[in-house]
Design an enzyme around this catalytic site. Structure first.
Site, PDB file in Angstrom:
ATOM      1  N   ARG A 100       0.228  -3.323   6.605  1.00 59.02           N
ATOM      2  CA  ARG A 100       0.714  -2.024   7.092  1.00 59.02           C
ATOM      3  C   ARG A 100      -0.305  -0.904   6.896  1.00 59.02           C
ATOM      4  O   ARG A 100      -0.150   0.192   7.461  1.00 59.02           O
ATOM      5  CB  ARG A 100       2.016  -1.672   6.355  1.00 59.02           C
ATOM      6  CG  ARG A 100       3.087  -2.739   6.501  1.00 59.02           C
ATOM      7  CD  ARG A 100       4.164  -2.603   5.441  1.00 59.02           C
ATOM      8  NE  ARG A 100       3.630  -2.853   4.096  1.00 59.02           N
ATOM      9  CZ  ARG A 100       4.353  -2.803   2.977  1.00 59.02           C
ATOM     10  NH1 ARG A 100       5.632  -2.530   3.045  1.00 59.02           N
ATOM     11  NH2 ARG A 100       3.798  -3.016   1.796  1.00 59.02           N
ATOM     12  N   ASP A 147       1.604   2.239  -0.033  1.00 63.20           N
ATOM     13  CA  ASP A 147       1.833   3.483  -0.766  1.00 63.20           C
ATOM     14  C   ASP A 147       0.574   4.343  -0.871  1.00 63.20           C
ATOM     15  O   ASP A 147       0.662   5.557  -1.059  1.00 63.20           O
ATOM     16  CB  ASP A 147       2.365   3.172  -2.172  1.00 63.20           C
ATOM     17  CG  ASP A 147       3.753   2.570  -2.097  1.00 63.20           C
ATOM     18  OD1 ASP A 147       4.572   3.104  -1.338  1.00 63.20           O
ATOM     19  OD2 ASP A 147       4.008   1.564  -2.780  1.00 63.20           O
ATOM     20  N   ARG A 196      22.215 -16.694  -9.107  1.00 56.58           N
ATOM     21  CA  ARG A 196      22.391 -16.792 -10.558  1.00 56.58           C
ATOM     22  C   ARG A 196      21.405 -17.841 -11.066  1.00 56.58           C
ATOM     23  O   ARG A 196      21.738 -19.033 -11.157  1.00 56.58           O
ATOM     24  CB  ARG A 196      23.839 -17.197 -10.843  1.00 56.58           C
ATOM     25  CG  ARG A 196      24.400 -16.895 -12.221  1.00 56.58           C
ATOM     26  CD  ARG A 196      23.612 -17.527 -13.310  1.00 56.58           C
ATOM     27  NE  ARG A 196      24.249 -17.416 -14.609  1.00 56.58           N
ATOM     28  CZ  ARG A 196      23.642 -17.745 -15.739  1.00 56.58           C
ATOM     29  NH1 ARG A 196      22.378 -18.169 -15.702  1.00 56.58           N
ATOM     30  NH2 ARG A 196      24.271 -17.657 -16.881  1.00 56.58           N
ATOM     31  N   LYS A 207      -4.197   0.305 -14.781  1.00 53.79           N
ATOM     32  CA  LYS A 207      -3.684  -0.155 -13.499  1.00 53.79           C
ATOM     33  C   LYS A 207      -3.609   1.067 -12.604  1.00 53.79           C
ATOM     34  O   LYS A 207      -3.008   2.074 -12.973  1.00 53.79           O
ATOM     35  CB  LYS A 207      -2.296  -0.748 -13.683  1.00 53.79           C
ATOM     36  CG  LYS A 207      -2.222  -2.074 -12.984  1.00 53.79           C
ATOM     37  CD  LYS A 207      -0.986  -2.798 -13.123  1.00 53.79           C
ATOM     38  CE  LYS A 207      -1.279  -4.249 -12.714  1.00 53.79           C
ATOM     39  NZ  LYS A 207      -0.105  -5.038 -12.708  1.00 53.79           N
ATOM     40  N   VAL A 208      -4.230   1.023 -11.465  1.00 57.19           N
ATOM     41  CA  VAL A 208      -4.227   2.188 -10.593  1.00 57.19           C
ATOM     42  C   VAL A 208      -3.221   1.951  -9.472  1.00 57.19           C
ATOM     43  O   VAL A 208      -3.364   1.006  -8.689  1.00 57.19           O
ATOM     44  CB  VAL A 208      -5.643   2.464 -10.040  1.00 57.19           C
ATOM     45  CG1 VAL A 208      -5.644   3.740  -9.209  1.00 57.19           C
ATOM     46  CG2 VAL A 208      -6.636   2.584 -11.187  1.00 57.19           C
ATOM     47  N   HIS A 268      -1.045  -6.144  -4.470  1.00 57.51           N
ATOM     48  CA  HIS A 268       0.254  -6.545  -3.921  1.00 57.51           C
ATOM     49  C   HIS A 268       0.582  -7.951  -4.381  1.00 57.51           C
ATOM     50  O   HIS A 268      -0.316  -8.787  -4.498  1.00 57.51           O
ATOM     51  CB  HIS A 268       0.220  -6.488  -2.387  1.00 57.51           C
ATOM     52  CG  HIS A 268       1.575  -6.408  -1.787  1.00 57.51           C
ATOM     53  ND1 HIS A 268       2.325  -7.520  -1.513  1.00 57.51           N
ATOM     54  CD2 HIS A 268       2.333  -5.339  -1.457  1.00 57.51           C
ATOM     55  CE1 HIS A 268       3.481  -7.129  -1.017  1.00 57.51           C
ATOM     56  NE2 HIS A 268       3.525  -5.817  -0.978  1.00 57.51           N
ATOM     57  N   HIS A 278       6.903  -0.548  -7.789  1.00 56.97           N
ATOM     58  CA  HIS A 278       7.477  -0.753  -6.452  1.00 56.97           C
ATOM     59  C   HIS A 278       7.336   0.569  -5.678  1.00 56.97           C
ATOM     60  O   HIS A 278       6.220   1.043  -5.486  1.00 56.97           O
ATOM     61  CB  HIS A 278       8.927  -1.225  -6.634  1.00 56.97           C
ATOM     62  CG  HIS A 278       9.621  -1.731  -5.403  1.00 56.97           C
ATOM     63  ND1 HIS A 278       8.989  -1.949  -4.204  1.00 56.97           N
ATOM     64  CD2 HIS A 278      10.929  -2.049  -5.182  1.00 56.97           C
ATOM     65  CE1 HIS A 278       9.869  -2.388  -3.312  1.00 56.97           C
ATOM     66  NE2 HIS A 278      11.055  -2.447  -3.880  1.00 56.97           N
ATOM     67  N   GLY A 324      -0.950   2.050  -6.129  1.00 50.74           N
ATOM     68  CA  GLY A 324      -1.351   2.141  -4.725  1.00 50.74           C
ATOM     69  C   GLY A 324      -2.326   1.034  -4.345  1.00 50.74           C
ATOM     70  O   GLY A 324      -2.737   0.926  -3.193  1.00 50.74           O
ATOM     71  N   HIS A 335      10.527  -5.338   4.269  1.00 54.95           N
ATOM     72  CA  HIS A 335       9.420  -6.143   3.761  1.00 54.95           C
ATOM     73  C   HIS A 335       9.921  -7.363   3.001  1.00 54.95           C
ATOM     74  O   HIS A 335       9.529  -7.603   1.851  1.00 54.95           O
ATOM     75  CB  HIS A 335       8.507  -5.276   2.879  1.00 54.95           C
ATOM     76  CG  HIS A 335       7.084  -5.700   2.922  1.00 54.95           C
ATOM     77  ND1 HIS A 335       6.266  -5.720   1.831  1.00 54.95           N
ATOM     78  CD2 HIS A 335       6.327  -6.147   3.950  1.00 54.95           C
ATOM     79  CE1 HIS A 335       5.069  -6.148   2.185  1.00 54.95           C
ATOM     80  NE2 HIS A 335       5.088  -6.417   3.466  1.00 54.95           N
TER      81      HIS A 335
HETATM   82  N1  COA Z   1      -5.143  -1.652 -10.575  1.00 53.53           N
HETATM   83  C1  COA Z   1      -5.968  -2.342 -11.403  1.00 53.53           C
HETATM   84  N2  COA Z   1      -5.913  -3.678 -11.548  1.00 53.53           N
HETATM   85  C2  COA Z   1      -4.991  -4.332 -10.817  1.00 53.53           C
HETATM   86  C3  COA Z   1      -4.126  -3.692  -9.934  1.00 53.53           C
HETATM   87  C4  COA Z   1      -4.220  -2.302  -9.825  1.00 53.53           C
HETATM   88  N3  COA Z   1      -3.429  -1.628  -9.023  1.00 53.53           N
HETATM   89  N4  COA Z   1      -3.335  -4.592  -9.333  1.00 53.53           N
HETATM   90  C5  COA Z   1      -3.694  -5.784  -9.826  1.00 53.53           C
HETATM   91  N5  COA Z   1      -4.686  -5.626 -10.732  1.00 53.53           N
HETATM   92  C6  COA Z   1      -5.320  -6.670 -11.486  1.00 53.53           C
HETATM   93  C7  COA Z   1      -4.556  -6.932 -12.771  1.00 53.53           C
HETATM   94  O1  COA Z   1      -4.967  -6.109 -13.816  1.00 53.53           O
HETATM   95  C8  COA Z   1      -4.845  -8.386 -12.987  1.00 53.53           C
HETATM   96  O2  COA Z   1      -6.139  -8.488 -13.503  1.00 53.53           O
HETATM   97  P1  COA Z   1      -6.480  -9.545 -14.670  1.00 53.53           P
HETATM   98  O3  COA Z   1      -6.198 -10.892 -14.041  1.00 53.53           O
HETATM   99  O4  COA Z   1      -7.892  -9.266 -14.987  1.00 53.53           O
HETATM  100  O5  COA Z   1      -5.514  -9.201 -15.776  1.00 53.53           O
HETATM  101  C9  COA Z   1      -4.876  -8.965 -11.580  1.00 53.53           C
HETATM  102  O6  COA Z   1      -5.266  -7.876 -10.750  1.00 53.53           O
HETATM  103  C10 COA Z   1      -3.531  -9.519 -11.121  1.00 53.53           C
HETATM  104  O7  COA Z   1      -2.556  -8.476 -11.224  1.00 53.53           O
HETATM  105  P2  COA Z   1      -0.999  -8.713 -11.452  1.00 53.53           P
HETATM  106  O8  COA Z   1      -0.378  -7.412 -11.839  1.00 53.53           O
HETATM  107  O9  COA Z   1      -0.787  -9.859 -12.372  1.00 53.53           O
HETATM  108  O10 COA Z   1      -0.573  -9.163 -10.023  1.00 53.53           O
HETATM  109  P3  COA Z   1       0.890  -9.136  -9.450  1.00 53.53           P
HETATM  110  O11 COA Z   1       0.868  -9.978  -8.248  1.00 53.53           O
HETATM  111  O12 COA Z   1       1.902  -9.396 -10.478  1.00 53.53           O
HETATM  112  O13 COA Z   1       0.993  -7.574  -9.122  1.00 53.53           O
HETATM  113  C11 COA Z   1       1.466  -5.504  -8.303  1.00 53.53           C
HETATM  114  C12 COA Z   1       1.265  -6.981  -7.954  1.00 53.53           C
HETATM  115  C13 COA Z   1       1.845  -4.744  -7.037  1.00 53.53           C
HETATM  116  C14 COA Z   1       2.598  -5.357  -9.335  1.00 53.53           C
HETATM  117  C15 COA Z   1       0.149  -4.956  -8.897  1.00 53.53           C
HETATM  118  O14 COA Z   1      -0.904  -5.118  -7.990  1.00 53.53           O
HETATM  119  C16 COA Z   1       0.298  -3.514  -9.321  1.00 53.53           C
HETATM  120  O15 COA Z   1       0.791  -3.210 -10.417  1.00 53.53           O
HETATM  121  N6  COA Z   1      -0.143  -2.556  -8.440  1.00 53.53           N
HETATM  122  C17 COA Z   1       0.027  -1.165  -8.713  1.00 53.53           C
HETATM  123  C18 COA Z   1       1.440  -0.720  -8.340  1.00 53.53           C
HETATM  124  C19 COA Z   1       1.651  -0.555  -6.858  1.00 53.53           C
HETATM  125  O16 COA Z   1       0.843  -0.007  -6.170  1.00 53.53           O
HETATM  126  N7  COA Z   1       2.805  -1.028  -6.404  1.00 53.53           N
HETATM  127  C20 COA Z   1       3.214  -0.950  -5.015  1.00 53.53           C
HETATM  128  C21 COA Z   1       3.260  -2.322  -4.414  1.00 53.53           C
HETATM  129  S1  COA Z   1       3.590  -2.222  -2.670  1.00 53.53           S
END
Ligand code: COA
Length: 379
Positions: free
Chosen positions: A279, A321, A365, A264-265, A270, A222, A267, A187
């Site tokens: 996917r 996931d 770096r 934060k839930v 992204h 992740h 799954g 990915h």
């Molecule tokens: N549950 C609840 N709210 C979520 C969320 C989730 N899984 N994912 C994103 N949001 C919300 C955030 O709270 C944020 O809201 P706000 O603007 O009101 O504060 C907004 O969406 C943006 O989220 P952010 O975490 O800043 O986006 P990002 O691009 O940095 O995050 C992830 C991407 C994957 C880190 C994030 O979606 C996440 O933490 N997901 C859960 C972990 C997960 O499933 N990871 C596997 C990835 S393949």
């Protein structure tokens, strides 16, 4: 340096070229070496996908036969790796076991000091062949069960399940497992792959890069998210006797409450895909197959309830996931074994990137913007 030049989390930064895969969030597509991942998941084996990622082309029949023979001949758990695993406590996380196992493999690798493209490919193939036995053994030792030796009359996915559970899996289960392995393989510059590239960029060795990548994958933002999904299901409560609708109602209520509490839930969401993970439909079809095979409609209720409530409240879509977690659960894996399965798959993508990085290397770096105290002096 001005504040706007700092890209927190490297969000939106294009760090290098890659020919391994292309993620296109606008068209919601993912290509491995040009092929849509959905087509690969439908039509080819995981062994073929591995060769595709490493070499850039799908193998000829002769190339595949040769690789399959190599993989089958190198599946057994190395006694030195087993001895190292046996030193680790049963309550450590299985990702610690995976990380240690790869490190031990690296220390014993006869090609450890050779980073030529030929040697790197050889190491990638060995890791691919050897890692399933680590996952299978770790799952079994946690259940106080003995090692199940590999069988060379089974393909990669069949044998993985055989070594884990000591019985031949149904064709539907093997297929769902294969699909998950294909989808998890690669990915682009995700956190663990980028970690592997950073380590490689210092001209360190392949096993060090993979060991570091495993550390990055462990985190719940992740790879660890597939486990976290199952913890959510457990928290809501899996009730086999419940109907699909009853389960969905409880799951919706749980999600509404979680979002109200600003949780934060895992799954969902992204960094790259904002309109859904390319996917997910393929993995969801594999989950549906498992739900039907094991006759567990209440799991579908939990799945749908959470997804709907998240969509209605925040319009955030599931990532890979989300369907992968319950799929592995239904197959019989313990929850904390889910991310090590992800390692077994992603070894292919990581090592393809390691080879690509080494072939056109530049030390990774970046700069930092200092925001500590001003210069001061000792009294
Ligand atoms: N549950 C609840 N709210 C979520 C969320 C989730 N899984 N994912 C994103 N949001 C919300 C955030 O709270 C944020 O809201 P706000 O603007 O009101 O504060 C907004 O969406 C943006 O989220 P952010 O975490 O800043 O986006 P990002 O691009 O940095 O995050 C992830 C991407 C994957 C880190 C994030 O979606 C996440 O933490 N997901 C859960 C972990 C997960 O499933 N990871 C596997 C990835 S393949």
């Amino acid at each position: 340096m001005s504040e706007e030049e700092v890209r927190k989390g490297l969000a939106g930064v294009v760090a290098d070229y890659t020919a391994v895969s292309k993620v296109n969030p606008d068209s919601n597509s993912l290509l491995y070496r040009g092929y849509p991942v959905q087509e690969l998941a439908a039509k080819v084996s995981f062994e073929e996908v591995a060769l595709l990622l490493w070499t850039g082309e799908l193998p000829t029949e002769a190339e595949l036969t040769l690789f399959e023979a190599f993989e089958r001949a190198n599946r057994a758990l190395d006694s030195r790796v087993k001895a190292a695993i046996d030193l680790l406590p049963l309550d450590c996380h299985p990702m610690d076991v995976g990380r240690t196992a790869v490190s031990v493999m690296g220390a014993n690798d006869p090609l450890a000091k050779d980073s030529s493209p030929e040697a790197e490919l050889e190491k990638a193939k060995s890791l691919f062949a050897q890692f399933p036995a680590v996952v299978a053994y770790d799952q079994r030792r946690r259940r106080a069960l003995a090692v199940v030796p590999p069988r060379d009359d089974l393909n990669y996915s069949q044998n993985f399940l055989w070594m884990t559970f000591g019985e031949e899996a149904a064709p539907e289960v093997v297929n769902a497992f294969r699909v998950s392995m294909v989808l998890y393989a690669e990915h682009s510059f995700n956190a663990s792959t980028f970690t592997a590239r950073v380590i490689t960029s210092t001209l360190s060795d392949l096993h060090s890069a993979v060991t570091g990548a495993i550390g990055a994958l462990k985190g719940p933002l992740h790879g660890g998210a597939n486990e976290a999904v199952m913890h959510t299901f457990d928290e809501i409560g899996i009730r086999k006797e419940e109907s699909r609708l009853e389960a969905a109602t409880r799951a919706k209520a749980w999600m509404e409450d979680a979002l109200e509490k600003k949780k934060k839930v895992m799954g969902f969401g992204h960094r790259v895909y904002k309109n859904g993970d390319s996917r997910v439909p393929t993995m969801k079809a594999a989950l549906d197959m498992m739900i039907e095979h094991f006759d567990r409609p209440e799991m579908l209720g939990l799945y749908d309830g959470l997804e709907q409530a998240m969509d209605e409240a925040k319009n955030i879509k599931p990532n890979l996931d989300y369907p992968a977690g319950p799929t592995y659960h239904l197959m019989g894996f313990d929850t904390d074994m889910f991310t090590p399965i992800f390692i077994a798959s992603r070894i292919t993508g990581w090592t393809a990137h390691i080879m690509e990085q080494r072939a056109a290397n530049s030390l990774i770096r970046p700069l930092s913007a200092y925001n500590g105290v001003d210069e001061r002096h000792l009294g």
